[in-house]
Write an enzyme that holds these catalytic residues in place. Sequence first.
Site, PDB file in Angstrom:
ATOM      1  N   SER A 188       1.112  -1.655   0.044  1.00  0.00           N
ATOM      2  CA  SER A 188      -0.424   0.184   0.231  1.00  0.00           C
ATOM      3  C   SER A 188       0.730   1.679  -0.051  1.00  0.00           C
ATOM      4  O   SER A 188       2.033   1.438   0.471  1.00  0.00           O
ATOM      5  CB  SER A 188      -0.999   0.074   1.468  1.00  0.00           C
ATOM      6  OG  SER A 188      -1.275   1.056   1.218  1.00  0.00           O
ATOM      7  N   TYR A 218      -1.786   0.330  10.443  1.00  0.00           N
ATOM      8  CA  TYR A 218      -1.390  -0.509   8.825  1.00  0.00           C
ATOM      9  C   TYR A 218      -0.504   0.010   7.766  1.00  0.00           C
ATOM     10  O   TYR A 218       0.632  -1.212   7.599  1.00  0.00           O
ATOM     11  CB  TYR A 218      -2.344   0.286   8.003  1.00  0.00           C
ATOM     12  CG  TYR A 218      -3.130  -0.272   6.700  1.00  0.00           C
ATOM     13  CD1 TYR A 218      -3.368  -1.803   7.029  1.00  0.00           C
ATOM     14  CD2 TYR A 218      -2.434  -0.053   5.436  1.00  0.00           C
ATOM     15  CE1 TYR A 218      -3.324  -2.354   5.520  1.00  0.00           C
ATOM     16  CE2 TYR A 218      -2.782  -0.616   4.536  1.00  0.00           C
ATOM     17  CZ  TYR A 218      -3.149  -1.627   4.426  1.00  0.00           C
ATOM     18  OH  TYR A 218      -3.736  -2.256   2.879  1.00  0.00           O
ATOM     19  N   LYS A 223       2.616  -3.315   6.798  1.00  0.00           N
ATOM     20  CA  LYS A 223       2.625  -3.148   4.847  1.00  0.00           C
ATOM     21  C   LYS A 223       4.736  -2.736   4.856  1.00  0.00           C
ATOM     22  O   LYS A 223       4.851  -4.091   4.015  1.00  0.00           O
ATOM     23  CB  LYS A 223       1.873  -2.148   4.294  1.00  0.00           C
ATOM     24  CG  LYS A 223       0.726  -2.417   4.131  1.00  0.00           C
ATOM     25  CD  LYS A 223       0.457  -4.014   3.365  1.00  0.00           C
ATOM     26  CE  LYS A 223      -1.088  -4.496   3.478  1.00  0.00           C
ATOM     27  NZ  LYS A 223      -1.052  -5.480   2.627  1.00  0.00           N
TER      28      LYS A 223
END
Length: 327
Positions: A127, A151, A155
């Site tokens: 991402s 998040y 990642k």
Amino acid sequence: MHVLVIGAAGMVGRKLLDKIASQPGALGRDIEKLILVDVIKPDAPASLASISTSRAADLSEPGVAESLIASRPDLIFHLAAIVSGEAEADFEKGYKVNLDGTRQLFEAIRLESAKSPYKPRVVFASSIAVFGQPFPEKIGDEFFTTPLTSYGTQKAICELLLSDYSRRGFFDGIGIRLPTICIRPGKPNKAASGFFSNILREPLVGQVAVLPVDENVRHWFTSPRSAVGFFLHAANLDLEKVGDRRNLSMPGLSALVGEEIAALQRVAGEKAVRLIRREPDATIQKIVAGWATDFDTKRATALGFKAETAFDDIIKAHIEDELGGNI
């Protein structure tokens, strides 16, 4: 060829399978065996049912990764994750699913390869959340990853693992840094970025949508159609051309929320635009303020990855793919 799709019940997973089903040879070789996995049992497209096995399983649970890798799939799409808003709200779950599950998958491949030669292709869904402020005007291929969300941190760690496991020869991996996918079909999810799709998807079918940020917010987008194209291209790409830096920022479209709305007006008219309600949300505003807004994706573009260049085309793709071409 034996293919494993983890996260097959998610939006990208379902669309990827539909594309594979409708386009024989999309993966370069005939598929002899297809394993579909998610926390809910995925459905296989009818034309692939005879070669498919579906399973409900949580990759982060002990033994799951090993059981999936025991059959030695040649190609692995790792699409499973919880989304940004949920990962931020539930710290433990975010790290368990997004990091621990990925690490267990990579370790299962390494241990399997230690038994006898085995080196699958791994295509990992990363991402643009791996980047954090302060940003240059455009984020280039040399910009460092300093995420400002849990998040994004999860990642980014997985990207490092993918590069190192590939360097060591345990698998041949490539990480696909997805722009925000818009317009996402279905119902709103817990992603902090969900409103980017909501303010287009709901008005297109006559429903009210909430806009929690200012119209001058800029972001980086691609369509579900292009996202599927990224994964198919990555599956077929000669990774020698990618080199040691195995994680790539995908091409996309930089646009203001106001430009999204203007495109909606051009495609669907003023009646659709009037269904957007402005309701500021400080939590979402804070998260979005830390996201990247524009990219220079020379590496990915040179390697053949492609995306839309106009928001009207993103909206029209949704109408064609999800609304039968009619609004």
